[in-house]
Design a protein around this motif. Structure first.
Motif, PDB file in Angstrom:
ATOM      1  N   LYS A  50       0.830  -1.208   0.000  1.00  0.00           N
ATOM      2  CA  LYS A  50       0.000   0.000   0.000  1.00  0.00           C
ATOM      3  C   LYS A  50       0.865   1.259   0.000  1.00  0.00           C
ATOM      4  CE  LYS A  50      -2.542  -1.697   3.379  1.00  0.00           C
ATOM      5  NZ  LYS A  50      -3.531  -1.838   4.450  1.00  0.00           N
ATOM      6  N   LYS A  51       1.920   1.244   0.775  1.00  0.00           N
ATOM      7  CA  LYS A  51       2.817   2.405   0.835  1.00  0.00           C
ATOM      8  C   LYS A  51       3.487   2.642  -0.513  1.00  0.00           C
ATOM      9  CE  LYS A  51       5.464   5.549   2.946  1.00  0.00           C
ATOM     10  NZ  LYS A  51       5.788   6.474   1.889  1.00  0.00           N
ATOM     11  N   ARG A  52       3.960   1.574  -1.133  1.00  0.00           N
ATOM     12  CA  ARG A  52       4.638   1.714  -2.428  1.00  0.00           C
ATOM     13  C   ARG A  52       3.664   2.213  -3.493  1.00  0.00           C
ATOM     14  NH1 ARG A  52       8.452   3.607  -5.262  1.00  0.00           N
ATOM     15  NH2 ARG A  52       8.923   2.453  -7.162  1.00  0.00           N
ATOM     16  N   MET A  53       2.460   1.668  -3.516  1.00  0.00           N
ATOM     17  CA  MET A  53       1.480   2.133  -4.505  1.00  0.00           C
ATOM     18  C   MET A  53       1.175   3.610  -4.288  1.00  0.00           C
ATOM     19  SD  MET A  53      -1.095  -1.087  -5.281  1.00  0.00           S
ATOM     20  CE  MET A  53      -1.862  -1.119  -3.682  1.00  0.00           C
ATOM     21  N   ALA A  54       1.064   4.034  -3.043  1.00  0.00           N
ATOM     22  CA  ALA A  54       0.803   5.447  -2.757  1.00  0.00           C
ATOM     23  C   ALA A  54       1.968   6.325  -3.210  1.00  0.00           C
ATOM     24  CB  ALA A  54       0.543   5.641  -1.261  1.00  0.00           C
ATOM     25  N   ASP A  55       3.183   5.836  -3.026  1.00  0.00           N
ATOM     26  CA  ASP A  55       4.368   6.620  -3.388  1.00  0.00           C
ATOM     27  C   ASP A  55       4.490   6.859  -4.891  1.00  0.00           C
ATOM     28  OD1 ASP A  55       5.140   6.831  -0.732  1.00  0.00           O
ATOM     29  OD2 ASP A  55       6.650   5.234  -0.861  1.00  0.00           O
ATOM     30  N   ILE A  56       3.991   5.942  -5.702  1.00  0.00           N
ATOM     31  CA  ILE A  56       4.193   6.067  -7.152  1.00  0.00           C
ATOM     32  C   ILE A  56       2.923   6.430  -7.917  1.00  0.00           C
ATOM     33  CG2 ILE A  56       6.214   4.562  -7.151  1.00  0.00           C
ATOM     34  CD1 ILE A  56       4.470   2.291  -8.232  1.00  0.00           C
ATOM     35  N   SER A  57       1.860   6.795  -7.196  1.00  0.00           N
ATOM     36  CA  SER A  57       0.582   7.092  -7.848  1.00  0.00           C
ATOM     37  C   SER A  57       0.235   8.573  -7.745  1.00  0.00           C
ATOM     38  CB  SER A  57      -0.534   6.268  -7.213  1.00  0.00           C
ATOM     39  OG  SER A  57      -0.282   4.893  -7.387  1.00  0.00           O
ATOM     40  N   ASP A  58      -0.351   9.077  -8.824  1.00  0.00           N
ATOM     41  CA  ASP A  58      -0.805  10.471  -8.859  1.00  0.00           C
ATOM     42  C   ASP A  58      -2.267  10.613  -8.450  1.00  0.00           C
ATOM     43  OD1 ASP A  58       1.667  11.595  -9.873  1.00  0.00           O
ATOM     44  OD2 ASP A  58       1.177  10.595 -11.761  1.00  0.00           O
ATOM     45  N   ALA A  59      -2.994   9.496  -8.392  1.00  0.00           N
ATOM     46  CA  ALA A  59      -4.402   9.499  -8.010  1.00  0.00           C
ATOM     47  C   ALA A  59      -4.808   8.067  -7.668  1.00  0.00           C
ATOM     48  CB  ALA A  59      -5.273  10.032  -9.148  1.00  0.00           C
ATOM     49  N   PHE A  60      -5.979   7.928  -7.043  1.00  0.00           N
ATOM     50  CA  PHE A  60      -6.469   6.615  -6.619  1.00  0.00           C
ATOM     51  C   PHE A  60      -7.929   6.458  -7.010  1.00  0.00           C
ATOM     52  CE2 PHE A  60      -3.210   8.053  -3.746  1.00  0.00           C
ATOM     53  CZ  PHE A  60      -2.362   6.963  -3.673  1.00  0.00           C
ATOM     54  N   ILE A  61      -8.278   5.266  -7.481  1.00  0.00           N
ATOM     55  CA  ILE A  61      -9.664   4.933  -7.790  1.00  0.00           C
ATOM     56  C   ILE A  61      -9.959   3.570  -7.184  1.00  0.00           C
ATOM     57  CG2 ILE A  61     -11.294   4.270  -9.615  1.00  0.00           C
ATOM     58  CD1 ILE A  61      -9.947   6.284 -11.452  1.00  0.00           C
ATOM     59  N   ALA A  62     -11.126   3.457  -6.551  1.00  0.00           N
ATOM     60  CA  ALA A  62     -11.615   2.156  -6.095  1.00  0.00           C
ATOM     61  C   ALA A  62     -12.753   1.733  -7.015  1.00  0.00           C
ATOM     62  CB  ALA A  62     -12.108   2.235  -4.655  1.00  0.00           C
ATOM     63  N   ILE A  63     -12.686   0.493  -7.486  1.00  0.00           N
ATOM     64  CA  ILE A  63     -13.794  -0.125  -8.195  1.00  0.00           C
ATOM     65  C   ILE A  63     -14.202  -1.341  -7.357  1.00  0.00           C
ATOM     66  CG2 ILE A  63     -12.946   0.785 -10.401  1.00  0.00           C
ATOM     67  CD1 ILE A  63     -12.171  -2.037 -11.239  1.00  0.00           C
ATOM     68  N   PRO A  64     -15.292  -2.014  -7.664  1.00  0.00           N
ATOM     69  CA  PRO A  64     -15.761  -3.084  -6.786  1.00  0.00           C
ATOM     70  C   PRO A  64     -14.704  -4.134  -6.441  1.00  0.00           C
ATOM     71  CG  PRO A  64     -17.493  -2.507  -8.298  1.00  0.00           C
ATOM     72  CD  PRO A  64     -16.267  -1.744  -8.734  1.00  0.00           C
ATOM     73  N   GLY A  65     -14.826  -4.626  -5.227  1.00  0.00           N
ATOM     74  CA  GLY A  65     -13.935  -5.645  -4.710  1.00  0.00           C
ATOM     75  C   GLY A  65     -14.389  -6.059  -3.326  1.00  0.00           C
ATOM     76  N   GLY A  66     -13.560  -6.804  -2.632  1.00  0.00           N
ATOM     77  CA  GLY A  66     -13.896  -7.320  -1.314  1.00  0.00           C
ATOM     78  C   GLY A  66     -13.138  -6.625  -0.199  1.00  0.00           C
ATOM     79  N   TRP A  67     -12.734  -7.423   0.786  1.00  0.00           N
ATOM     80  CA  TRP A  67     -12.049  -6.879   1.959  1.00  0.00           C
ATOM     81  C   TRP A  67     -10.798  -6.087   1.598  1.00  0.00           C
ATOM     82  CZ3 TRP A  67     -15.033  -6.557   5.810  1.00  0.00           C
ATOM     83  CH2 TRP A  67     -15.834  -7.606   6.253  1.00  0.00           C
ATOM     84  N   GLY A  68      -9.992  -6.619   0.678  1.00  0.00           N
ATOM     85  CA  GLY A  68      -8.751  -5.932   0.322  1.00  0.00           C
ATOM     86  C   GLY A  68      -9.008  -4.565  -0.277  1.00  0.00           C
ATOM     87  N   THR A  69     -10.003  -4.477  -1.151  1.00  0.00           N
ATOM     88  CA  THR A  69     -10.361  -3.193  -1.763  1.00  0.00           C
ATOM     89  C   THR A  69     -10.842  -2.222  -0.699  1.00  0.00           C
ATOM     90  OG1 THR A  69     -10.945  -4.320  -3.814  1.00  0.00           O
ATOM     91  CG2 THR A  69     -11.823  -2.094  -3.507  1.00  0.00           C
TER      92      THR A  69
END
Length: 178
Positions: free
Chosen positions: A90-109
């Motif tokens: 999660k930290k690495r994805m945040a470090d290299i992303s300019d924005a975030f989108i959630a689409i359907p998923g389960g507990w992890g999402t």
């Protein structure tokens, strides 16, 4: 430009979810936006990554080693980063992303969305956050968020920074104006 997408390692029980993942993947590739995601080749995650790649886009996956060992790591990405833990992912994805989108998923999402919203609330990140509300999937969660605001547990500004749409194009435009 890169967008991190949080989504399911399952496809759900309605093809509308896979169709939405494909539409989002085509949109990201067509706009030259790099997909950052959890690195798996299963569920909506795999559909989204494959769609971006099929449309000549760039995909960076970030996956913990124990999931690679379970043979769910996508083998054909532009780049696959293997990390030691879910927290590091999660930290690495945040470090290299300019924005975030959630689409359907389960507990992890849900976990990823809640953590990134918390980081935004605390000022640890400043990137835009959005929800692609496919088939009104997130409506109960959004209702809960409004209740949290109404009862004084969430400041109105926290809901203001969350962008929500049923359309991938509209959502990306709300988050990253052209």
């Amino acid at each position: 430009m890169s967008i991190c997408v949080f989504c399911g390692s399952a496809t759900g029980n309605d093809t509308i979810f896979a169709d939405a993942a494909k539409k989002l993947g085509i949109l990201l590739a067509s706009r030259g936006i790099t997909l950052i995601y959890g690195g798996a080749d299963i569920g909506l995650m795999g559909i989204l990554a494959d769609t971006v790649l099929e449309n000549h886009g760039k995909v960076i996956g970030v996956i913990p080693g124990f999931l690679v060992n379970r043979e769910v790591g996508h083998k054909n990405l532009t780049q696959l980063e293997v990390v030691t833990s879910m927290h590091e992912r999660k930290k690495r994805m945040a470090d290299i992303s300019d924005a975030f989108i959630a689409i359907p998923g389960g507990w992890g999402t849900l976990d990823e969305l809640a953590e990134i919203l918390t980081w935004k609330q605390l000022g640890l990140i400043h990137q835009p956050i959005g929800i692609l509300n496919v088939n009104h999937f997130f409506e109960p969660l959004l209702q809960q968020m409004r209740l949290m605001e109404e009862t004084g547990f969430l400041k109105p500004a926290c809901l203001d920074f969350l962008k929500v749409s049923t359309s991938p194009e509209e959502l990306v435009d709300l988050m990253i104006p052209q």
